[in-house]
Design a protein around this motif. Structure first.
Motif, PDB file in Angstrom:
ATOM      1  N   HIS A  24       0.808  -1.215   0.000  1.00 40.26           N
ATOM      2  CA  HIS A  24       0.000   0.000   0.000  1.00 40.26           C
ATOM      3  C   HIS A  24       0.846   1.271   0.000  1.00 40.26           C
ATOM      4  CE1 HIS A  24       0.837  -0.729   4.274  1.00 40.26           C
ATOM      5  NE2 HIS A  24       0.727   0.579   4.423  1.00 40.26           N
ATOM      6  N   THR A  25       2.099   1.168   0.380  1.00 43.84           N
ATOM      7  CA  THR A  25       2.950   2.367   0.383  1.00 43.84           C
ATOM      8  C   THR A  25       3.460   2.706  -1.007  1.00 43.84           C
ATOM      9  OG1 THR A  25       4.876   1.007   0.921  1.00 43.84           O
ATOM     10  CG2 THR A  25       3.657   1.982   2.768  1.00 43.84           C
ATOM     11  N   PHE A  26       3.267   1.805  -1.961  1.00 44.75           N
ATOM     12  CA  PHE A  26       3.700   2.046  -3.337  1.00 44.75           C
ATOM     13  C   PHE A  26       2.598   2.777  -4.106  1.00 44.75           C
ATOM     14  CE2 PHE A  26       6.753  -0.999  -2.126  1.00 44.75           C
ATOM     15  CZ  PHE A  26       7.770  -1.039  -3.056  1.00 44.75           C
ATOM     16  N   LYS A  27       3.008   3.596  -5.035  1.00 46.76           N
ATOM     17  CA  LYS A  27       2.078   4.164  -5.994  1.00 46.76           C
ATOM     18  C   LYS A  27       1.867   3.135  -7.103  1.00 46.76           C
ATOM     19  CE  LYS A  27       1.262   8.038  -9.137  1.00 46.76           C
ATOM     20  NZ  LYS A  27       1.795   9.315  -9.678  1.00 46.76           N
ATOM     21  N   THR A  28       0.608   2.750  -7.357  1.00 41.73           N
ATOM     22  CA  THR A  28       0.307   1.667  -8.289  1.00 41.73           C
ATOM     23  C   THR A  28      -0.115   2.222  -9.652  1.00 41.73           C
ATOM     24  OG1 THR A  28      -0.467   0.320  -6.437  1.00 41.73           O
ATOM     25  CG2 THR A  28      -1.076  -0.408  -8.663  1.00 41.73           C
ATOM     26  N   ILE A  29       0.479   1.699 -10.693  1.00 37.69           N
ATOM     27  CA  ILE A  29       0.139   2.053 -12.067  1.00 37.69           C
ATOM     28  C   ILE A  29      -0.164   0.767 -12.829  1.00 37.69           C
ATOM     29  CG2 ILE A  29       0.933   3.085 -14.226  1.00 37.69           C
ATOM     30  CD1 ILE A  29       2.792   4.848 -12.571  1.00 37.69           C
ATOM     31  N   TYR A  30      -1.311   0.735 -13.477  1.00 35.81           N
ATOM     32  CA  TYR A  30      -1.690  -0.420 -14.286  1.00 35.81           C
ATOM     33  C   TYR A  30      -1.483  -0.080 -15.759  1.00 35.81           C
ATOM     34  CZ  TYR A  30      -3.958  -2.116 -10.051  1.00 35.81           C
ATOM     35  OH  TYR A  30      -4.196  -2.544  -8.778  1.00 35.81           O
ATOM     36  N   LEU A  31      -0.724  -0.923 -16.459  1.00 34.97           N
ATOM     37  CA  LEU A  31      -0.452  -0.692 -17.874  1.00 34.97           C
ATOM     38  C   LEU A  31      -1.580  -1.256 -18.726  1.00 34.97           C
ATOM     39  CD1 LEU A  31       3.362  -1.536 -18.107  1.00 34.97           C
ATOM     40  CD2 LEU A  31       2.265   0.679 -17.733  1.00 34.97           C
ATOM     41  N   LEU A  32      -2.022  -0.470 -19.700  1.00 33.28           N
ATOM     42  CA  LEU A  32      -3.085  -0.907 -20.608  1.00 33.28           C
ATOM     43  C   LEU A  32      -2.519  -1.843 -21.681  1.00 33.28           C
ATOM     44  CD1 LEU A  32      -4.910   2.498 -21.152  1.00 33.28           C
ATOM     45  CD2 LEU A  32      -5.655   0.602 -19.717  1.00 33.28           C
TER      46      LEU A  32
END
Length: 435
Positions: A24-32
């Motif tokens: 949860h401390t990470f910034k999450t990015i989901y790749l399309l």
């Protein structure tokens, strides 16, 4: 504390959203998924001299354009196509899917701590795929995956975590929230076809015929059978002769496969099935394959003549097969009849089956749903027969086919629409409501 860390993986490396929340401390990015512009950019850099030719080959093979949206599959595609083409054999999607899945299973073989053999892993994927097909549900809950491994596949408790991890981290499974699915439905269909082929060759029926015909699965099954030059028909001949009488749907599926093969040997076997199979709906499908795939105009008339003979040479009892996985089939299995009497014969069989044969009644609803010029031969009274079947017949599959026929005919009588609406909302069988 000032270090920066980038952590990359596929979503299904986490068991569920709670497991993912540990970061949860990470910034999450989901790749399309890749779009066409990324696909072209990749091909232009990888193959600057013939990128357009590679793209055309990708687009011409079943479902590969969709698969190419994911870089790992695109890499497999571009590395596999030249290898298969150099072999001199025709390219089929079954060849490529085989390569994809073998690559993952082989890589898992050398993983430290892997406890299952190559065959075990292949069987696991086949079982998972068939479970999805059988339940008509293309995803499985994370906890249910472990239940499937434990209860239906027989994995011991002490090995459950390791086996579950092997499956969850494979390249063609993805996790959406707390559910797992194949990254493309085609992988599920491919593994089901592999399972069917194994049962056919081994002449040990577990699931072949349990779920009704699905065109995409049989597309792969036909491709897998083609890997046995000059032996495909022999394999099917041995199988259909060893198939127990009560498993008529497995023999129906074999007749459909023989129709797709298109050789003289396959045609001869279909004539044998038409003349000798103890169930009229199996011999009916053989006649249909001969009519549609081999242009044998007399096939239905030979079926009709044999059905009218006395004493009746076929089994009139209805097999106790599970009514699961019904699909409103069309497309390549649709055909028109040159002789209106053929369609009228099957309509009459609905009103009063010859010798009270429920197999014939079941097949009659099936074949009428695939005749494209039925509207030219059907009368008003015939519609009453179909609505009565839809609302009252004890065979769920007959009711589902009746709904399909009425929809195909598109007669907008108020009483037909009312019958369809009633069946959609009130029928106890989900396959009928779906139809």
């Amino acid at each position: 504390g000032n270090n920066a860390l980038i952590f990359t993986c596929r979503t299904h490396f986490f068991f569920n959203t709670i497991d993912e929340g540990k970061l949860h401390t990470f910034k999450t990015i989901y790749l399309l998924p890749w779009r066409e512009q990324e696909l072209l950019a990749y091909l232009n850099k990888r193959f600057p001299d013939n990128s357009h030719a590679i793209l055309e080959r990708i687009q011409n093979i079943f479902n590969l354009e969709e698969l190419a949206q994911t870089p790992i599959f695109l890499e497999m595609i571009v590395s596999t196509l030249p290898r298969i083409e150099d072999s001199g054999h025709p390219i089929s999607s079954a060849d490529l899917y085989e390569y994809y899945t073998q690559q993952w299973i082989s890589q898992q073989e050398i993983r430290r701590g892997s406890i299952l053999s190559y065959t075990d892993k292949e069987t696991l994927m086949e079982s998972l795929a068939f479970e999805m097909l059988q339940t008509d549900n293309l995803r499985i809950y994370s906890n249910d995956l472990n239940e499937l491994l434990r209860n239906k596949i027989g994995i011991k408790e002490e090995n459950l975590v390791e086996v579950s991890n092997d499956i969850r981290t494979c390249s063609f499974l993805v996790r959406d929230s707390d559910y797992y699915r194949f990254s493309h439905t085609s992988f599920m269909e491919f593994f089901v076809a592999k399972k069917y082929l194994r049962e056919i060759i081994g002449k040990r029926i577990e699931d072949f015929g349990k779920v009704y015909y699905k065109e995409e699965v049989f597309f792969f099954l036909q491709g897998l059978l083609s890997k046995y030059p000059h032996k495909g028909v022999t394999i099917l001949k041995e199988f259909i002769k060893s198939c127990p009488t009560h498993l008529s749907r497995a023999r129906i599926h074999t007749a459909i496969l023989l129709g797709d093969i298109g050789t003289e040997e396959a045609e001869n076997l279909l004539w044998d099935v038409l003349a000798n199979d103890p169930h009229s709906r199996v011999s009916g499908h053989a006649a249909e394959a001969l009519y549609r795939n081999y242009n044998r105009m007399n096939a239905f008339h030979q079926l009709i003549d044999s059905l009218r003979k006395l004493p009746y040479p076929r089994d009139t009892s209805l097999p106790k097969e599970p009514n699961i996985g019904w699909y409103s089939v069309g497309g390549s299995r649709q055909f028109s009849v040159h002789d209106p009497e053929i369609a009228r014969f099957f309509i009459r069989a609905l009103k009063e089956p010859i010798h009270g044969d429920l197999n014939l009644k079941w097949y009659a609803t099936s074949v009428l749903s695939r005749i494209t010029n039925l509207k030219e031969t059907i009368a008003e009274d015939d519609l009453k027969v179909l609505t009565d079947i839809l609302l009252n017949d004890k065979l769920p599959r007959a009711r589902a086919y009746a709904a399909t026929i009425l929809g195909n005919l598109a007669f907008s009588h108020a009483w037909i629409i009312e019958s369809l609406t009633t069946a959609q909302t009130a029928d106890v069988d989900p396959a009928v409501r779906k139809a």
